[in-house]
Scaffold this motif. Structure first.
Motif, PDB file in Angstrom:
ATOM      1  N   HIS A  81       4.529  -8.823   7.081  1.00 12.27           N
ATOM      2  CA  HIS A  81       4.947  -8.765   5.650  1.00 12.27           C
ATOM      3  C   HIS A  81       3.894  -8.744   4.603  1.00 12.27           C
ATOM      4  N   LEU A  82       3.739  -7.601   3.686  1.00 12.77           N
ATOM      5  CA  LEU A  82       2.783  -7.344   3.151  1.00 12.77           C
ATOM      6  C   LEU A  82       2.515  -7.763   2.426  1.00 12.77           C
ATOM      7  N   SER A  83       1.842  -9.052   1.774  1.00 16.12           N
ATOM      8  CA  SER A  83       1.755 -10.093   0.264  1.00 16.12           C
ATOM      9  C   SER A  83       0.660  -8.773  -0.499  1.00 16.12           C
ATOM     10  N   ILE A  84       0.956  -8.494  -1.521  1.00 13.28           N
ATOM     11  CA  ILE A  84       0.142  -7.898  -2.529  1.00 13.28           C
ATOM     12  C   ILE A  84       0.468  -8.839  -4.222  1.00 13.28           C
ATOM     13  N   PRO A  85      -1.300  -8.386  -4.651  1.00  2.64           N
ATOM     14  CA  PRO A  85      -1.071  -9.764  -5.881  1.00  2.64           C
ATOM     15  C   PRO A  85      -0.613  -8.713  -7.064  1.00  2.64           C
ATOM     16  N   ALA A  86       1.254  -8.874  -7.502  1.00  2.20           N
ATOM     17  CA  ALA A  86       1.392  -8.539  -8.150  1.00  2.20           C
ATOM     18  C   ALA A  86       2.824  -9.024  -8.625  1.00  2.20           C
ATOM     19  N   LEU A  87       3.288  -9.362 -10.172  1.00  4.64           N
ATOM     20  CA  LEU A  87       4.498  -9.165 -10.771  1.00  4.64           C
ATOM     21  C   LEU A  87       4.966  -8.620 -11.783  1.00  4.64           C
ATOM     22  N   LEU A  88       6.410  -9.217 -11.890  1.00  3.71           N
ATOM     23  CA  LEU A  88       7.466  -8.578 -12.019  1.00  3.71           C
ATOM     24  C   LEU A  88       7.601  -9.625 -13.003  1.00  3.71           C
ATOM     25  N   LYS A  89       8.001  -8.903 -14.047  1.00  4.16           N
ATOM     26  CA  LYS A  89       8.314  -9.819 -15.652  1.00  4.16           C
ATOM     27  C   LYS A  89      10.330  -9.978 -15.534  1.00  4.16           C
ATOM     28  N   ASP A  90      10.265  -8.274 -16.018  1.00  7.78           N
ATOM     29  CA  ASP A  90      11.965  -8.634 -16.344  1.00  7.78           C
ATOM     30  C   ASP A  90      12.432  -7.687 -15.338  1.00  7.78           C
ATOM     31  N   VAL A 101       5.594  -8.009  -0.479  1.00 10.61           N
ATOM     32  CA  VAL A 101       5.585  -9.010  -0.977  1.00 10.61           C
ATOM     33  C   VAL A 101       5.035  -9.300  -2.010  1.00 10.61           C
ATOM     34  N   PHE A 102       5.596 -10.168  -3.209  1.00 11.15           N
ATOM     35  CA  PHE A 102       4.960  -9.652  -4.665  1.00 11.15           C
ATOM     36  C   PHE A 102       4.187 -11.440  -5.020  1.00 11.15           C
ATOM     37  N   ALA A 103       2.979 -11.703  -4.910  1.00  9.13           N
ATOM     38  CA  ALA A 103       2.615 -12.828  -4.652  1.00  9.13           C
ATOM     39  C   ALA A 103       1.866 -12.914  -5.777  1.00  9.13           C
ATOM     40  N   ASP A 104       1.288 -14.494  -6.429  1.00  8.76           N
ATOM     41  CA  ASP A 104       0.638 -14.461  -6.722  1.00  8.76           C
ATOM     42  C   ASP A 104      -1.116 -14.426  -5.995  1.00  8.76           C
ATOM     43  N   ILE A 105      -1.533 -13.563  -5.978  1.00  7.17           N
ATOM     44  CA  ILE A 105      -2.947 -13.463  -4.985  1.00  7.17           C
ATOM     45  C   ILE A 105      -3.993 -13.025  -5.615  1.00  7.17           C
ATOM     46  N   ALA A 106      -5.059 -13.212  -4.716  1.00 10.67           N
ATOM     47  CA  ALA A 106      -6.994 -12.141  -5.543  1.00 10.67           C
ATOM     48  C   ALA A 106      -6.441 -10.656  -4.881  1.00 10.67           C
ATOM     49  N   GLU A 107      -6.241 -10.879  -3.417  1.00 10.76           N
ATOM     50  CA  GLU A 107      -6.055  -9.402  -2.591  1.00 10.76           C
ATOM     51  C   GLU A 107      -4.808  -9.587  -1.211  1.00 10.76           C
ATOM     52  N   ALA A 108      -4.396  -8.148  -1.415  1.00 11.11           N
ATOM     53  CA  ALA A 108      -3.491  -8.058  -0.464  1.00 11.11           C
ATOM     54  C   ALA A 108      -3.751  -8.462   0.642  1.00 11.11           C
ATOM     55  N   LYS A 109      -3.060  -9.062   1.544  1.00 10.78           N
ATOM     56  CA  LYS A 109      -3.449  -9.509   2.787  1.00 10.78           C
ATOM     57  C   LYS A 109      -1.952  -9.248   3.664  1.00 10.78           C
ATOM     58  N   LEU A 110      -1.793  -9.441   5.268  1.00  8.51           N
ATOM     59  CA  LEU A 110      -0.470  -9.106   6.182  1.00  8.51           C
ATOM     60  C   LEU A 110      -1.278 -10.016   7.054  1.00  8.51           C
ATOM     61  N   ASP A 111       0.537 -10.357   6.984  1.00  9.35           N
ATOM     62  CA  ASP A 111       1.155 -11.855   7.305  1.00  9.35           C
ATOM     63  C   ASP A 111       2.054 -11.455   8.546  1.00  9.35           C
TER      64      ASP A 111
END
Length: 667
Positions: A312-321, A299-309
């Motif tokens: 689901h692995l949330s990583i600091p990334a955003l996709l603009k286009d 999951v792309f998320a606005d976070i500081a570092e990757a975390k596991l929930d």
């Protein structure tokens, strides 16, 4: 090979043809009917100028009968149509010249036949507009078709229906050799509202040149498709088949067609075939996308570092286009990125460009996802997530050096997330030095087959390890092979108290164990210098040193050239004269067992002597009255023997006393 895009069902109408038959049964005409037919045939030209009333009077026929016969001839079409007379006066006005047979009437007149009264029958037929034929009762499908084709696409020729119904008349139950259909005796009503749908499968395919093709496995409908104008097929088959796909698109973007990396091509409303991407993980890059808690996801998320929930692995990334982008998949095993997009794919139909609302899945040539810091420099959360998709050995290569607690927590996280163990070979060598007893316990629990050596302990743990084992019999330190002998010696020598010596401990075996202790301490200190600071080792070493000093203070060391004689019971009894000589040659040692046996023999002699005396007294009493030289001699002999035995016992007793006196100063 053509790509199947869609498979739908269409229905076309099977028309119901409601047919009415009007007929008469053929029989023998009455005499008067045959006469009228003869007159109409002009068989009696001499009577042509007479009226029908004149004929009736001559034959004395009732007006009603005459009118009935005329009505039958008129209705059956045997004579040309006339106005029937209502009264006898009207009958007089009807000239025989007005009666004329029709062609059908002439036939019946020649055959001497006469149609009966009019009869009516109804029949239902089913007309297939593709066959242009009547068919047996069509099967009604339980399921409805996806699309229903309009009836105007399947026009009906009414003339053909009349012809087909006429052909079917001979197959009706009421029809036989005496049945004659009336002229225009068939009427067919075809109501489109009563038609039945005939369901056929239709498939839409795309060939290698991106040409769209529509066909059906139903041969009859396939022929119909191939004989229609392409515009008809486009409007009534193609457009309905892709209508849902078109509605699924929100934009007007066109798709780039990847020739070599394409994995799946479907209509925009369908699901891509993801079987070819194996265990790739879906990436949720948009906050509006649905998330399944049970499925592994990135999951792309606005976070500081990757975390596991969970999974689901949330990583600091955003996709603009993300226009046209619907899904992303990432395969950890080979760092491959797969992309799914929707939009219009330029295809062709009837040799003309046609925008197809499609969804494509392809392998991305530039793996921008793998270059993200969260994946290129994975933390523990990312590595724990990856453990479900790549071999443990590959995860181990990416793991940093960690404490046993961190390793245990990492393995537990993997087990909790994926319900699988994580124990790659060689991981124990990457664990940081163990610092305390809890570390040792965790290490042996997690690596039960790995030897727990002192080298795995930190310097501080090495210093305390021996003390941990001494204070706790169940300590994990007992599993360290380098300390096993030292601990065993400590257990055996720890009871040697320099302030309270015990004779049972003063033996060469004790001195040998002390020497072995000192040797082991020196060896382990050379290999692991930190262990020399162990309180337990230093304390016991000093205790043993003091014990040795106390022992040597009381007992001088033995001369290795000194001789010793260990006597047994038989030697002492049988060779008492040799005792003095042996004592001058060396040290005589009488084991306690020998002393016990000699004491036992002495007591036995006493008991035997007392028994002999008692026996002697008894015998003396019995023989007091008997005076005999032989008896006196025997008594004298017994006294002499008893005297000698007593002397021998006294000599032995004296020698034993001397030996005991000599041995007492030596302990």
């Amino acid at each position: 090979m053509d790509k199947l895009l869609a498979k739908k069902t269409f229905s076309y109408p099977i028309y119901r043809a409601d047919t009415e038959y009007r007929y008469r049964k053929i029989g023998t005409p009455t005499v008067f009917a045959e006469l009228l037919m003869g007159l109409a045939h002009n068989d009696f030209p001499q009577l042509a100028n007479n009226s029908l009333a004149q004929i009736a009077r001559v034959l004395k026929l009732d007006f009603t009968f005459v009118r009935y016969t005329l009505e039958n001839l008129n209705d059956t079409g045997l004579i040309e149509h006339i106005d029937l007379p209502d009264t006898e006066d009207d009958l007089a006005k009807l000239s025989l010249a007005d009666l004329k047979l029709t062609d059908n009437g002439k036939k019946f007149y020649r055959d001497k036949k006469m149609p009966g009264r009019r009869r009516t029958e109804n029949a239902i037929f089913w007309f297939n507009p593709l066959l242009n034929q009547y068919i047996s009762n069509p099967k009604q499908s339980v399921n409805n078709a996806d699309f229903r084709l309009d009836c105007f696409l399947f026009p009906v020729d009414e003339g053909l229906l009349l012809e087909l119904s006429g052909q079917e008349s001979v197959n009706q139950k009421w029809f036989n050799a005496e049945t004659e259909l009336e002229h225009d005796g068939i009427s067919v009503a075809c109501d489109k509202d009563t038609s039945l749908p005939q369901i056929v499968p239709v498939k839409l395919t795309l060939d290698g040149n991106r040409y769209l093709n529509i066909d059906s496995s139903d041969k009859l409908f396939s022929q119909w498709i191939n004989t229609r104008d392409p515009q008809v097929i486009k409007e009534h088959l193609l457009k309905p088949m892709i209508s849902n796909a078109k509605n699924a698109l929100q934009g007007e973007a066109f798709l780039y067609y990847p020739e070599n990396d394409l994995l799946s091509l479907v209509l925009a409303d369908q699901e891509s075939d993801i079987r070819q991407i194996g265990d790739a993980v879906e990436v949720k890059f948009n906050g509006n996308q649905e998330i399944d808690d049970k499925m592994p996801l990135i999951v792309f998320a606005d976070i500081a570092e990757a975390k596991l929930d969970g999974k689901h692995l949330s990583i600091p990334a955003l996709l603009k286009d993300s226009d046209g982008l619907t899904r992303i998949f990432f395969r950890f095993s080979d760092n491959t990125l797969f992309v799914e997009e929707t939009g219009y794919l330029e295809c062709y139909f009837d040799h003309q460009p046609y925008p197809l609302p499609a969804k494509i899945l392809y392998q991305e040539s530039e793996n921008w996802l793998a270059d993200l810091p969260a994946l290129s420099q994975p933390n523990m959360a990312v590595l724990a997530f990856m453990a479900n998709f790549v071999p443990a050995a590959d995860i181990l290569k990416k793991l940093p050096e960690m404490t046993i607690t961190q390793a245990s927590d990492f393995a537990e996280l993997i087990k909790k997330t994926w319900n699988k163990p994580f124990k790659p070979e060689g991981w124990a060598e990457m664990i940081k030095p163990l610092n305390n007893e809890d570390d040792l316990r965790q290490f042996t629990e997690y690596f039960p087959k790995v030897e727990l050596g002192l080298a795995r302990l930190s310097a501080e743990a090495q210093r305390q390890a021996f003390d941990w084992a001494v204070n706790n019999e169940k300590s994990t330190v007992h599993k360290i092979p380098e300390l096993s002998e030292l601990l065993a010696l400590h257990k055996a020598l720890g009871r040697l108290n320099p302030t309270a010596l015990e004779l049972k401990d003063i033996k060469p075996n004790s001195l040998e164990k002390i020497s072995l202790w000192q040797k082991n301490v020196e060896e382990i200190n050379r290999t692991f210098p930190a262990i020399s600071a162990s309180n337990g080792i230093a304390k016991l070493s000093e205790q043993l040193k003091q014990w040795q000093t106390a022992v040597f203070r009381l007992f001088e060391p033995l001369d290795e050239t000194r001789k010793f004689a260990v006597l047994d019971t038989n030697f002492v009894r049988n060779r008492p004269g040799r005792l003095s000589a042996i004592q001058t040659e060396g040290t005589v040692i009488l084991p306690q067992t020998v002393l016990n046996e000699l004491d036992y023999q002495k007591e036995k002699f006493k008991r035997d002597l007392a028994t002999a005396k008692q026996t002697l007294v008894e015998k003396t009493e019995q023989c007091e009255a008997i005076v005999s030289v032989d008896i006196d001699a025997q008594i004298a002999d017994c006294d002499a023997r008893l005297g000698r035995l007593k002397a021998e016992l006294d000599a032995v007793r004296t020698q034993l006393t001397q030996l005991n006196d000599k041995e007492r100063p030596n302990g």
